[in-house]
Write a protein that holds these residues in place. Sequence first.
Motif, PDB file in Angstrom:
ATOM      1  N   UNK A  75       0.909  -1.287   0.114  1.00 42.41           N
ATOM      2  CA  UNK A  75      -0.062   0.028  -0.027  1.00 42.41           C
ATOM      3  C   UNK A  75       0.823   1.319  -0.056  1.00 42.41           C
ATOM      4  N   UNK A  76       2.172   1.352   0.216  1.00 40.79           N
ATOM      5  CA  UNK A  76       2.996   2.372   0.387  1.00 40.79           C
ATOM      6  C   UNK A  76       3.936   2.271  -1.017  1.00 40.79           C
ATOM      7  N   UNK A  77       3.778   1.389  -1.810  1.00 42.82           N
ATOM      8  CA  UNK A  77       4.885   1.615  -3.010  1.00 42.82           C
ATOM      9  C   UNK A  77       4.311   2.690  -3.881  1.00 42.82           C
ATOM     10  N   UNK A  78       5.419   3.174  -4.673  1.00 43.20           N
ATOM     11  CA  UNK A  78       5.090   4.500  -5.624  1.00 43.20           C
ATOM     12  C   UNK A  78       4.331   3.811  -6.588  1.00 43.20           C
ATOM     13  N   UNK A  79       3.557   4.839  -7.321  1.00 43.17           N
ATOM     14  CA  UNK A  79       2.600   4.501  -8.186  1.00 43.17           C
ATOM     15  C   UNK A  79       3.318   4.052  -9.531  1.00 43.17           C
ATOM     16  N   UNK A  80       3.230   3.312 -10.317  1.00 39.52           N
ATOM     17  CA  UNK A  80       3.724   2.916 -11.775  1.00 39.52           C
ATOM     18  C   UNK A  80       2.734   3.126 -12.767  1.00 39.52           C
ATOM     19  N   UNK A  81       1.718   3.226 -12.500  1.00 36.79           N
ATOM     20  CA  UNK A  81       0.485   3.078 -13.904  1.00 36.79           C
ATOM     21  C   UNK A  81      -0.141   4.433 -13.799  1.00 36.79           C
ATOM     22  N   UNK A  82       0.679   5.601 -13.914  1.00 34.91           N
ATOM     23  CA  UNK A  82       0.370   6.867 -13.973  1.00 34.91           C
ATOM     24  C   UNK A  82       0.828   7.493 -15.274  1.00 34.91           C
ATOM     25  N   UNK A  83       0.049   7.779 -16.406  1.00 37.06           N
ATOM     26  CA  UNK A  83       0.535   8.434 -17.545  1.00 37.06           C
ATOM     27  C   UNK A  83       1.166   9.973 -17.423  1.00 37.06           C
ATOM     28  N   UNK A  84       2.197  10.410 -17.930  1.00 34.66           N
ATOM     29  CA  UNK A  84       2.616  11.578 -17.567  1.00 34.66           C
ATOM     30  C   UNK A  84       1.714  12.695 -18.404  1.00 34.66           C
ATOM     31  N   UNK A 267      -8.130  -1.928 -23.592  1.00 32.72           N
ATOM     32  CA  UNK A 267      -7.532  -1.737 -22.080  1.00 32.72           C
ATOM     33  C   UNK A 267      -8.466  -1.799 -20.933  1.00 32.72           C
ATOM     34  N   UNK A 268      -9.811  -1.255 -21.349  1.00 33.15           N
ATOM     35  CA  UNK A 268     -10.825  -1.490 -20.132  1.00 33.15           C
ATOM     36  C   UNK A 268     -11.473  -2.733 -20.039  1.00 33.15           C
ATOM     37  N   UNK A 269     -11.389  -3.706 -21.065  1.00 41.16           N
ATOM     38  CA  UNK A 269     -11.831  -5.108 -20.841  1.00 41.16           C
ATOM     39  C   UNK A 269     -10.753  -5.865 -20.091  1.00 41.16           C
ATOM     40  N   UNK A 270      -9.440  -5.485 -20.229  1.00 42.75           N
ATOM     41  CA  UNK A 270      -8.421  -6.188 -19.503  1.00 42.75           C
ATOM     42  C   UNK A 270      -8.291  -5.803 -18.160  1.00 42.75           C
ATOM     43  N   UNK A 271      -8.796  -4.460 -17.703  1.00 41.48           N
ATOM     44  CA  UNK A 271      -8.801  -3.953 -16.476  1.00 41.48           C
ATOM     45  C   UNK A 271      -7.293  -3.166 -16.128  1.00 41.48           C
ATOM     46  N   UNK A 272      -6.927  -2.751 -17.430  1.00 38.95           N
ATOM     47  CA  UNK A 272      -5.465  -2.380 -17.329  1.00 38.95           C
ATOM     48  C   UNK A 272      -5.435  -0.529 -17.567  1.00 38.95           C
ATOM     49  N   UNK A 273      -6.771  -0.002 -17.629  1.00 44.08           N
ATOM     50  CA  UNK A 273      -7.030   1.487 -17.621  1.00 44.08           C
ATOM     51  C   UNK A 273      -5.760   1.925 -16.754  1.00 44.08           C
ATOM     52  N   UNK A 274      -4.938   2.913 -17.140  1.00 40.89           N
ATOM     53  CA  UNK A 274      -4.182   3.662 -16.348  1.00 40.89           C
ATOM     54  C   UNK A 274      -4.665   5.072 -15.619  1.00 40.89           C
ATOM     55  N   UNK A 285      -6.669  32.779 -18.480  1.00 36.88           N
ATOM     56  CA  UNK A 285      -5.289  33.112 -18.454  1.00 36.88           C
ATOM     57  C   UNK A 285      -4.868  32.130 -19.497  1.00 36.88           C
ATOM     58  N   UNK A 286      -3.696  32.450 -20.322  1.00 37.93           N
ATOM     59  CA  UNK A 286      -3.067  31.743 -21.368  1.00 37.93           C
ATOM     60  C   UNK A 286      -2.214  30.551 -20.551  1.00 37.93           C
ATOM     61  N   UNK A 287      -1.956  30.570 -19.349  1.00 40.84           N
ATOM     62  CA  UNK A 287      -0.885  29.915 -18.473  1.00 40.84           C
ATOM     63  C   UNK A 287      -1.624  28.394 -18.108  1.00 40.84           C
ATOM     64  N   UNK A 288      -0.747  27.547 -17.987  1.00 40.78           N
ATOM     65  CA  UNK A 288      -1.331  26.274 -17.364  1.00 40.78           C
ATOM     66  C   UNK A 288      -1.685  26.739 -15.727  1.00 40.78           C
ATOM     67  N   UNK A 289      -2.669  26.128 -15.419  1.00 34.93           N
ATOM     68  CA  UNK A 289      -3.012  26.189 -13.974  1.00 34.93           C
ATOM     69  C   UNK A 289      -2.667  25.227 -12.945  1.00 34.93           C
ATOM     70  N   UNK A 290      -2.129  23.946 -13.315  1.00 32.70           N
ATOM     71  CA  UNK A 290      -1.766  23.063 -12.752  1.00 32.70           C
ATOM     72  C   UNK A 290      -2.029  21.855 -13.467  1.00 32.70           C
ATOM     73  N   UNK A 291      -2.099  20.637 -12.668  1.00 34.14           N
ATOM     74  CA  UNK A 291      -2.251  19.241 -13.206  1.00 34.14           C
ATOM     75  C   UNK A 291      -2.977  18.510 -12.512  1.00 34.14           C
ATOM     76  N   UNK A 292      -4.002  17.405 -13.033  1.00 33.02           N
ATOM     77  CA  UNK A 292      -4.773  16.804 -12.041  1.00 33.02           C
ATOM     78  C   UNK A 292      -4.826  15.195 -12.662  1.00 33.02           C
ATOM     79  N   UNK A 293      -4.563  14.324 -12.072  1.00 35.52           N
ATOM     80  CA  UNK A 293      -4.340  12.853 -11.978  1.00 35.52           C
ATOM     81  C   UNK A 293      -5.814  12.035 -11.704  1.00 35.52           C
ATOM     82  N   UNK A 294      -6.337  11.577 -12.738  1.00 36.37           N
ATOM     83  CA  UNK A 294      -7.582  10.787 -12.742  1.00 36.37           C
ATOM     84  C   UNK A 294      -7.487   9.595 -13.625  1.00 36.37           C
TER      85      UNK A 294
END
Length: 530
Positions: A75-84, A267-274, A285-294
């Motif tokens: 439960x404490x291991x770093x996430x490896x399934x996040x697309x950048x 990907x969804x059928x195999x349960x591997x949606x990242x 504003x023309x600038x990025x306001x941050x990022x969200x991970x979902x």
Amino acid sequence: LRPRKPVMSNETVLTEVIFRSTARERRGGRAAQKRRAESGAPSERGARLIEDPEVCEMEEASEGESDSELKLPEEYRPETDVLPHEMEVTLTDLPFSLHPLHIGAMSTSIDGSIISQRGAMKREERQHGGVLKMGARIFEAATAEEFMRDNPPPQLRKLYAERQYQVRVHVYRARQLTPRINGSLPQPFLKVFNDVDISHQFNTRDKPVGDTLEPDFWVSFELGAVLPGQSRLHVEIWDYSVFGDSLIGGTTIDLDDRLFSEQWKAMQRSGSLPKETRVLSNGASSREQGIVILRVEIIEKKFGELIPMIPLQPPAVARFELRLVVWGASDIMMKDGISGQADIFVTVQPRGTTNYAKQSTDVHVSSTGEADFNYRMVWPLFLPDKSPRLFVQIWDFDLIGANDAVGEAQLSLHRLYDRALRKQTSVSSEQKVECTHPAFPGTQALVFLTIEVLPIAEALRKPVGKGRDKPNQHPYLPPPMRPQFFDALGVDLNIFNPFSQLRKVLVVLFVVVIVVVAAAVGVVVGLGLV
């Protein structure tokens, strides 16, 4: 062993930079506002005018094992399934191209000015009228008949027949949000919707995450959707305020692109949606306001009713205790060129998910380059923590006015915390911290620390007091050896101590008696009486 006392000089002095100041800082751009908001450290006098020192890795002593030999609990291991990046970058079979529509068809007059079929209208005044979603094929005319025979056009009405779906949106966290206009931290909350109807809108306004630029949400939403149709999924982050909420930034996901993408469906059928990383934008504003991970799932309603959504749960946290002993300091560069002395104390503040309370040692008066403390500090701790670090500052105490900054440093606690999680037992590290000052070259002081992280059960079995208070154990901290206040003035208060004076008189009398006896013996010998 500590090095010799330093030469009390700083001949090369750069332009002075103040750690703390009561002066108001002139507001800069959004980047400067963000830096001010993220520093967030309590100050000795007021707002901090400079960036925090660079975070340095701790000097790790070998404990007979390498990190590779110990594994973090799952439960404490770093996430490896996040697309950048956004999912759209990964998918190569997106079925549609999108073209924005505007109200007011445009044409150009003879003189080149823009006019509208509905009358004169400037381009910047055109109103958004929706999105045209289309696909196109281009093939050679000479082979058109053969191509159409081998690739008959799809039955679009059947292929794109409307169906009811359940859209499940799992939002993990946001990062790098922009602060408020005044530089203070926002109070972020989520809004998720795919239709103007209130039944298709959800928010977390009643679930505050605190004042932060890096909120952890760990929340799931389930929205109904008729697809194709209600395909524009909006995920927005707002700033809560009693005077009116304001949009920080948002992102839009086209559900049709995913529903009709064979890659995405596989990907969804195999349960591997990242999880995916999406950029937040704001029309103001023309600038990025941050990022969200979902992460987004699209399930036909008849199947979704049989497979209930499993809501996100934040990762489990483990209770630990952080103990730190400030043993002393050496190589302290004196900023007072008149007396060549300083009244030294050290402050320490752990930082990370929570900026813990700053704690301070007592004061070593009349230091000439070294200071002894033997002072313990204790904080409750919850792991894992993001970006954990230790902020150390050394000061010259002033009775009148603000204290003078001698130097500061930041240490990364990431490895030490990870070791504690891996071993589930106490871990410690001894550190020699080099403190610097932006206005003076080189190291301004060395601070000697012992840092220990204990599971809460072990900490309860080994209680300790703060400073040198009881229970003074694990380890025992003796009183520091320090000069007295009047020692620095060259005043000996023992002249007022009768016992001290009596001792001196007895010593003098004893010496006199010895001299008299020796003289008498000499006289007797000289007269030949013996």
